[in-house]
Scaffold this motif. Structure first.
Motif, short mmCIF file in Angstrom:
data_model
loop_
_atom_site.label_atom_id
_atom_site.label_comp_id
_atom_site.label_asym_id
_atom_site.label_seq_id
_atom_site.Cartn_x
_atom_site.Cartn_y
_atom_site.Cartn_z
N MET A 17 0.84 -1.12 -0.02
CA MET A 17 -0.02 0.06 0.08
C MET A 17 0.79 1.35 0.05
O MET A 17 0.53 2.03 -0.59
CB MET A 17 -0.79 0.03 1.26
CG MET A 17 -1.79 -1.17 1.23
SD MET A 17 -2.85 -1.24 2.81
CE MET A 17 -3.65 0.26 2.80
N ALA A 18 1.73 1.32 0.78
CA ALA A 18 2.70 2.49 0.89
C ALA A 18 3.56 2.86 -0.28
O ALA A 18 3.93 3.96 -0.77
CB ALA A 18 3.65 2.13 2.09
N THR A 19 3.92 1.69 -0.93
CA THR A 19 4.60 1.86 -2.16
C THR A 19 4.02 2.48 -3.22
O THR A 19 4.91 3.13 -4.01
CB THR A 19 5.23 0.26 -2.64
OG1 THR A 19 6.05 -0.46 -1.62
CG2 THR A 19 5.76 0.46 -3.88
N VAL A 20 2.76 1.99 -3.48
CA VAL A 20 2.05 2.67 -4.61
C VAL A 20 1.23 3.74 -4.26
O VAL A 20 0.78 4.40 -5.45
CB VAL A 20 1.39 1.32 -5.41
CG1 VAL A 20 2.07 0.26 -5.62
CG2 VAL A 20 0.22 1.13 -4.80
N VAL A 21 1.00 4.02 -3.14
CA VAL A 21 0.04 5.21 -2.69
C VAL A 21 0.19 6.57 -3.39
O VAL A 21 -0.71 7.16 -4.03
CB VAL A 21 -0.13 5.30 -1.57
CG1 VAL A 21 1.06 5.69 -0.67
CG2 VAL A 21 -1.55 6.14 -1.08
N GLN A 47 12.58 8.28 -1.44
CA GLN A 47 11.91 7.07 -0.78
C GLN A 47 12.79 5.89 -0.97
O GLN A 47 12.88 5.17 -0.12
CB GLN A 47 10.68 6.62 -1.66
CG GLN A 47 10.09 5.35 -0.92
CD GLN A 47 8.66 5.12 -1.56
OE1 GLN A 47 7.67 6.17 -1.64
NE2 GLN A 47 8.43 3.94 -2.18
N PHE A 48 13.45 5.73 -2.09
CA PHE A 48 14.68 4.70 -2.39
C PHE A 48 15.67 5.06 -1.48
O PHE A 48 16.69 4.19 -1.11
CB PHE A 48 14.43 4.28 -3.64
CG PHE A 48 13.51 3.54 -4.07
CD1 PHE A 48 13.45 1.96 -3.74
CD2 PHE A 48 12.41 4.14 -4.59
CE1 PHE A 48 12.19 1.27 -4.10
CE2 PHE A 48 11.31 3.36 -5.17
CZ PHE A 48 11.14 1.97 -4.59
N VAL A 49 16.22 6.48 -1.43
CA VAL A 49 17.49 6.71 -0.47
C VAL A 49 17.02 6.18 0.92
O VAL A 49 18.09 5.74 1.47
CB VAL A 49 17.64 8.19 -0.42
CG1 VAL A 49 18.75 8.66 0.56
CG2 VAL A 49 18.01 8.66 -1.73
N SER A 98 8.60 11.25 2.38
CA SER A 98 9.06 10.11 1.56
C SER A 98 10.32 9.46 1.94
O SER A 98 10.54 8.33 1.82
CB SER A 98 9.29 10.78 -0.06
OG SER A 98 9.52 9.85 -0.90
N LEU A 99 11.20 10.19 2.29
CA LEU A 99 12.73 9.82 2.85
C LEU A 99 12.31 8.69 4.16
O LEU A 99 12.95 7.41 4.15
CB LEU A 99 13.53 10.53 3.28
CG LEU A 99 15.04 10.23 3.81
CD1 LEU A 99 15.62 9.56 2.88
CD2 LEU A 99 15.76 11.49 4.36
N VAL A 100 11.56 9.26 5.16
CA VAL A 100 11.47 8.40 6.31
C VAL A 100 10.44 7.24 6.02
O VAL A 100 10.79 6.01 6.38
CB VAL A 100 10.59 9.26 7.34
CG1 VAL A 100 10.41 8.35 8.54
CG2 VAL A 100 11.48 10.24 7.78
N SER A 101 9.42 7.40 5.02
CA SER A 101 8.67 6.28 4.78
C SER A 101 9.72 5.23 4.03
O SER A 101 9.43 3.99 4.18
CB SER A 101 7.44 6.69 3.73
OG SER A 101 6.85 5.60 3.33
N GLY A 102 10.39 5.65 3.04
CA GLY A 102 11.38 4.49 2.31
C GLY A 102 12.26 3.86 3.22
O GLY A 102 12.47 2.66 3.36
N MET A 105 10.03 1.10 5.14
CA MET A 105 9.77 0.06 4.33
C MET A 105 11.09 -0.95 4.15
O MET A 105 10.74 -2.04 4.31
CB MET A 105 8.97 0.52 3.03
CG MET A 105 7.61 1.13 3.05
SD MET A 105 7.14 1.54 1.48
CE MET A 105 8.15 2.82 0.94
N ALA A 106 11.95 -0.15 3.91
CA ALA A 106 13.30 -1.17 3.77
C ALA A 106 13.70 -1.79 5.05
O ALA A 106 14.14 -2.98 5.05
CB ALA A 106 14.55 0.02 3.26
N LEU A 107 13.37 -1.14 6.19
CA LEU A 107 13.69 -1.97 7.58
C LEU A 107 12.92 -2.95 7.62
O LEU A 107 13.36 -4.05 7.98
CB LEU A 107 13.47 -0.84 8.72
CG LEU A 107 13.67 -1.25 10.15
CD1 LEU A 107 14.89 -2.27 10.28
CD2 LEU A 107 13.38 -0.30 11.05
N MET A 108 11.53 -3.16 7.31
CA MET A 108 10.73 -4.14 7.42
C MET A 108 10.92 -5.13 6.33
O MET A 108 11.08 -6.32 6.78
CB MET A 108 9.44 -3.50 6.94
CG MET A 108 8.25 -4.88 7.17
SD MET A 108 8.03 -6.07 6.22
CE MET A 108 7.56 -5.18 4.84
#
Length: 397
Positions: A17-21, A47-49, A98-102, A105-108
């Motif tokens: 959900m977070a990736t495509v929203v 986001q990917f950084v 966007s940075l924090v969300s990325g 998500m990577a941590l998960m």
């Protein structure tokens, strides 16, 4: 299915959900922010950084505080970042969130995928295909919800739904048992010959090829996630509401394909699967370049999802198969290069789209797919040469 696998599926659903929203609401969000698609590329890039932050953070937290803490931190940070996107409609906060969300998500992903591959060694592809199917389901639900929100003039509520899911999972993770439970009677992956690496240079070549495969694949997927609605708006002239459904169409096919991957992985070895999937991806994106009907475009979106559905999980599992004693390290490097691909290719794609229009961007995406096919084919040749079949054993891959 163990409770931890159910939690993993929930976490992957939320991550989907977070990736495509943002991609689902990108045309209207950029209009509201008074920014061009270059700014959209900046958001995707940041986001990917965040992935480059989240991957080493996963190793550090797991080593010192355990898997549970790492999962809790990842869910909380993703939820807070998504809440920020819902609350503050300004360029600066959007970049920061966007940075924090990325990172969350990577941590998960690094934490959960490492644990599943370590705890279920004989059925990695089967188990991971379930979590990837859940990820795909999240990628279906998020754009559908965004389409409803856009239609009601409340597109920022799309981020609020993702935030609520992330914060709920942070709570659930505190009470879920976390331990290895690989039952010997469960379904197993198909046999793939062992890869015999004769030296450090040999290993470095194979490792690098797997990482490039992941980089290009995730780059293509991220371009689709974030820019496919914008491509449909410009290429076919459809409305933002109708365009947001393209990502749901793509991910509906991804869910179907990933549910099938768990079965396919039991009968088809990793190497031929990846070759066929990358060839189908290339053929579909080439066809999309010359398509003029938006109805046909939706069909191509579905086919693209089918072909791309299992590539990430099969490449991840194949890489761990090649380096069986380096499971945690390989999985985290895969997540790191996924972030690298998700940052660089969409950044270039957004720049091309902003400067030249959707037609050139379509060609650019097809060229990315051609690169993916070339890398997968070369990786297949190299690993096949290093996988001599044992006497009396059928060559599986």
């Amino acid at each position: 299915m163990p409770a931890y696998v159910w939690l993993a599926c929930g976490l992957y659903l939320m991550n989907g959900m977070a990736t495509v929203v943002f991609g689902a609401v990108m045309p209207i969000a950029l209009h509201s922010l008074h920014r061009s698609y270059v700014f959209g590329s900046d958001l995707v890039f940041l986001q990917f950084v965040g992935y480059w932050i989240g991957v080493p953070l996963s190793a550090w937290i797991v080593r010192r505080l355990g898997y549970r803490t790492a999962i809790w931190v990842s869910s909380l940070s993703t939820g807070l970042a998504q809440a920020g996107l819902a609350l503050w409609l300004r360029p600066g906060p959007y970049l920061a969130c966007s940075l924090v969300s990325g990172a969350g998500m990577a941590l998960m992903q690094a934490t959960v995928s490492t644990s599943l591959i370590e705890w279920f060694p004989s059925r990695r592809a089967v188990i991971m295909s379930r979590t990837e199917a859940a990820f795909g389901l999240g990628c279906v639900l998020s754009p559908l919800g965004a389409s409803v929100c856009i239609a009601h003039g409340a597109w920022r509520a799309s981020f609020a739904f993702v935030a609520a899911a992330a914060l709920a999972l942070a709570l659930v993770s505190a009470f879920t048992p976390m331990q290895a439970t690989d039952h010997p009677g469960g379904p197993k992956d198909a046999h793939t010959d062992a890869i015999h690496l004769t030296g450090r240079r040999d290993g470095a070549l194979v490792f690098a090829l797997f990482m490039v495969c992941i980089l290009v694949y995730v780059g293509v997927e991220s371009c689709v996630n974030n820019f496919l609605p914008a491509v449909f708006v410009q290429h076919f002239g459809v409305s933002a509401t109708a365009a947001s459904v393209t990502v749901s169409t793509f991910w509906a096919a991804m869910v179907v394909g990933r549910m099938a991957t768990g079965w396919i992985a039991r009968v088809l070895p990793y190497r031929p699967y990846l070759l066929l999937a990358s060839l189908g991806t290339l053929a579909t994106l080439v066809a999309m370049v010359v398509t003029r009907s938006h109805a046909v475009g939706y069909v191509e979106c579905f086919l693209l999802g089918i072909f791309m559905s299992g590539m990430y999980v099969v490449t991840l599992v194949f890489a761990n198969h090649a380096f069986p004693t380096l499971t945690g390290l390989v999985t985290r490097w895969v997540t790191f290069f996924a972030g690298l691909g998700g940052a660089t290719l969409p950044y270039a794609f957004g720049w091309v789209m902003a400067k030249t229009g959707s037609q050139a961007a379509d060609v650019c995406l097809a060229l990315f797919a051609a690169l993916l096919f070339a890398v997968v084919a070369f990786t297949g040749v190299v690993t096949k040469r290093k996988s001599p079949s044992r006497p009396g054993v059928r060559a599986a891959g």
